[in-house]
Design a protein around this motif. Structure first.
Motif, PDB file in Angstrom:
ATOM      1  N   ILE A  56     -14.072 -12.675  37.928  1.00 46.14           N
ATOM      2  CA  ILE A  56     -12.646 -13.003  38.042  1.00 46.14           C
ATOM      3  C   ILE A  56     -11.755 -12.147  37.141  1.00 46.14           C
ATOM      4  N   ILE A  57     -12.362 -11.218  36.410  1.00 47.08           N
ATOM      5  CA  ILE A  57     -11.598 -10.357  35.502  1.00 47.08           C
ATOM      6  C   ILE A  57     -11.329  -9.019  36.190  1.00 47.08           C
ATOM      7  N   PRO A  58     -10.051  -8.638  36.310  1.00 49.17           N
ATOM      8  CA  PRO A  58      -9.761  -7.340  36.926  1.00 49.17           C
ATOM      9  C   PRO A  58     -10.417  -6.206  36.135  1.00 49.17           C
ATOM     10  N   GLU A  59     -10.858  -5.198  36.841  1.00 48.69           N
ATOM     11  CA  GLU A  59     -11.559  -4.059  36.235  1.00 48.69           C
ATOM     12  C   GLU A  59     -10.825  -3.517  35.013  1.00 48.69           C
ATOM     13  N   ARG A  60      -9.499  -3.353  35.121  1.00 49.50           N
ATOM     14  CA  ARG A  60      -8.719  -2.758  34.036  1.00 49.50           C
ATOM     15  C   ARG A  60      -8.705  -3.610  32.767  1.00 49.50           C
ATOM     16  N   ALA A  89      -5.832 -12.160  36.932  1.00 49.33           N
ATOM     17  CA  ALA A  89      -7.206 -12.442  37.349  1.00 49.33           C
ATOM     18  C   ALA A  89      -7.340 -11.958  38.781  1.00 49.33           C
ATOM     19  N   VAL A  90      -8.557 -12.018  39.292  1.00 53.39           N
ATOM     20  CA  VAL A  90      -8.794 -11.573  40.663  1.00 53.39           C
ATOM     21  C   VAL A  90      -9.586 -12.648  41.410  1.00 53.39           C
ATOM     22  N   THR A  91      -9.235 -12.846  42.670  1.00 49.61           N
ATOM     23  CA  THR A  91      -9.897 -13.858  43.494  1.00 49.61           C
ATOM     24  C   THR A  91     -11.027 -13.229  44.312  1.00 49.61           C
ATOM     25  N   LYS A  92     -11.755 -14.077  45.004  1.00 47.95           N
ATOM     26  CA  LYS A  92     -12.868 -13.616  45.838  1.00 47.95           C
ATOM     27  C   LYS A  92     -12.417 -12.587  46.872  1.00 47.95           C
ATOM     28  N   ASP A  93     -11.217 -12.770  47.429  1.00 53.93           N
ATOM     29  CA  ASP A  93     -10.743 -11.829  48.444  1.00 53.93           C
ATOM     30  C   ASP A  93     -10.036 -10.611  47.852  1.00 53.93           C
ATOM     31  N   GLY A  94     -10.111 -10.464  46.511  1.00 50.61           N
ATOM     32  CA  GLY A  94      -9.547  -9.282  45.861  1.00 50.61           C
ATOM     33  C   GLY A  94      -8.082  -9.401  45.488  1.00 50.61           C
ATOM     34  N   GLU A  95      -7.470 -10.542  45.754  1.00 52.39           N
ATOM     35  CA  GLU A  95      -6.063 -10.740  45.412  1.00 52.39           C
ATOM     36  C   GLU A  95      -5.908 -10.893  43.900  1.00 52.39           C
ATOM     37  N   ARG A  96      -4.896 -10.195  43.348  1.00 56.54           N
ATOM     38  CA  ARG A  96      -4.570 -10.365  41.926  1.00 56.54           C
ATOM     39  C   ARG A  96      -3.667 -11.573  41.792  1.00 56.54           C
ATOM     40  N   ILE A  97      -4.016 -12.442  40.865  1.00 59.67           N
ATOM     41  CA  ILE A  97      -3.208 -13.621  40.588  1.00 59.67           C
ATOM     42  C   ILE A  97      -2.885 -13.648  39.106  1.00 59.67           C
ATOM     43  N   SER A  98      -1.909 -14.473  38.740  1.00 58.61           N
ATOM     44  CA  SER A  98      -1.561 -14.684  37.341  1.00 58.61           C
ATOM     45  C   SER A  98      -2.078 -16.054  36.931  1.00 58.61           C
ATOM     46  N   ILE A  99      -2.788 -16.090  35.801  1.00 61.55           N
ATOM     47  CA  ILE A  99      -3.315 -17.359  35.298  1.00 61.55           C
ATOM     48  C   ILE A  99      -2.884 -17.566  33.856  1.00 61.55           C
ATOM     49  N   GLU A 100      -2.836 -18.815  33.471  1.00 59.93           N
ATOM     50  CA  GLU A 100      -2.667 -19.190  32.070  1.00 59.93           C
ATOM     51  C   GLU A 100      -3.812 -20.117  31.729  1.00 59.93           C
ATOM     52  N   PHE A 101      -4.306 -19.998  30.492  1.00 59.99           N
ATOM     53  CA  PHE A 101      -5.407 -20.874  30.104  1.00 59.99           C
ATOM     54  C   PHE A 101      -5.474 -21.070  28.605  1.00 59.99           C
ATOM     55  N   THR A 102      -6.116 -22.160  28.237  1.00 58.14           N
ATOM     56  CA  THR A 102      -6.505 -22.388  26.859  1.00 58.14           C
ATOM     57  C   THR A 102      -8.021 -22.258  26.827  1.00 58.14           C
ATOM     58  N   ILE A 103      -8.532 -21.930  25.656  1.00 62.21           N
ATOM     59  CA  ILE A 103      -9.969 -21.730  25.523  1.00 62.21           C
ATOM     60  C   ILE A 103     -10.439 -22.335  24.208  1.00 62.21           C
ATOM     61  N   ASN A 104     -11.515 -23.061  24.289  1.00 63.29           N
ATOM     62  CA  ASN A 104     -12.122 -23.639  23.091  1.00 63.29           C
ATOM     63  C   ASN A 104     -13.594 -23.291  23.073  1.00 63.29           C
ATOM     64  N   LEU A 105     -14.101 -23.048  21.884  1.00 62.10           N
ATOM     65  CA  LEU A 105     -15.508 -22.702  21.745  1.00 62.10           C
ATOM     66  C   LEU A 105     -16.321 -23.973  21.537  1.00 62.10           C
ATOM     67  N   LEU A 106     -17.324 -24.164  22.370  1.00 64.49           N
ATOM     68  CA  LEU A 106     -18.230 -25.291  22.212  1.00 64.49           C
ATOM     69  C   LEU A 106     -19.370 -24.868  21.304  1.00 64.49           C
ATOM     70  N   LYS A 107     -19.772 -25.764  20.415  1.00 65.13           N
ATOM     71  CA  LYS A 107     -20.817 -25.448  19.441  1.00 65.13           C
ATOM     72  C   LYS A 107     -21.910 -26.497  19.488  1.00 65.13           C
ATOM     73  N   ASP A 108     -23.106 -26.085  19.100  1.00 71.30           N
ATOM     74  CA  ASP A 108     -24.213 -27.030  19.039  1.00 71.30           C
ATOM     75  C   ASP A 108     -24.128 -27.831  17.733  1.00 71.30           C
ATOM     76  N   GLY A 109     -25.100 -28.688  17.504  1.00 70.46           N
ATOM     77  CA  GLY A 109     -25.115 -29.550  16.326  1.00 70.46           C
ATOM     78  C   GLY A 109     -25.156 -28.804  15.002  1.00 70.46           C
ATOM     79  N   GLU A 110     -25.603 -27.553  15.047  1.00 72.80           N
ATOM     80  CA  GLU A 110     -25.686 -26.744  13.829  1.00 72.80           C
ATOM     81  C   GLU A 110     -24.478 -25.821  13.666  1.00 72.80           C
ATOM     82  N   GLY A 111     -23.530 -25.925  14.582  1.00 75.02           N
ATOM     83  CA  GLY A 111     -22.320 -25.117  14.491  1.00 75.02           C
ATOM     84  C   GLY A 111     -22.400 -23.761  15.161  1.00 75.02           C
ATOM     85  N   LYS A 112     -23.510 -23.475  15.846  1.00 76.88           N
ATOM     86  CA  LYS A 112     -23.654 -22.203  16.565  1.00 76.88           C
ATOM     87  C   LYS A 112     -22.868 -22.263  17.870  1.00 76.88           C
TER      88      LYS A 112
END
Length: 147
Positions: A56-60, A89-112
């Protein structure tokens, strides 16, 4: 609420929420892809899970993406948990779209770091409207009266 009921509730929330929920492992391989992700990007869960985020990430944008991704995996920190990131971002049919997102890192019990979970919204229609408004404003500021 017992743990089993909580897990069922969490699963139902992820599957029915209107925004895409995508989890990738430390290597950038998609491990969770909900129904909203299917609707936004056009790939079914079966098609997306097990694939690289390059799906889903455009080549550039890939080089910059993977540089930031690697840094986040090493440092265990992302500033986009509370800040919204807007990217193409890019869709399955090659269309470029604009997305917004938040991202959080998930960690195991040891913090990895296990990987990032992103909550993604397609904002293409809004982006197009804003672009048209900016063009119209520039046109009017230039003193032109007809398009």
């Amino acid at each position: 609420m017992v743990e089993k009921d909580k897990n069922t509730l969490y699963r139902q929330i992820v599957e029915t929420v209107g925004d895409a929920v995508i989890f990738a492992d430390r290597d950038g391989i998609i491990r969770l892809w909900n129904r909203a992700a299917e609707g936004i990007f056009g790939y079914t869960e079966a098609e997306a899970v097990g694939q690289s985020l390059d799906l889903i990430i455009p080549e550039r944008q890939r080089e910059l993406h993977w540089k930031g991704y690697g840094k986040a995996m090493l440092d265990g920190v992302s500033k986009y948990g509370s800040e919204t990131l807007a990217v193409p971002a890019v869709t399955k049919d090659g269309e470029r779209i604009s997305i917004e997102f938040t991202i959080n890192l998930l960690k195991d019990g040891e913090g990895k770091v296990l990987g990032p979970v992103a909550v993604v919204r397609d904002v293409t229609a809004r982006w197009v409207r804003e672009k048209e408004l900016r063009q119209r404003l520039a046109f009017l500021e230039a003193g032109q009266t007809t398009l």
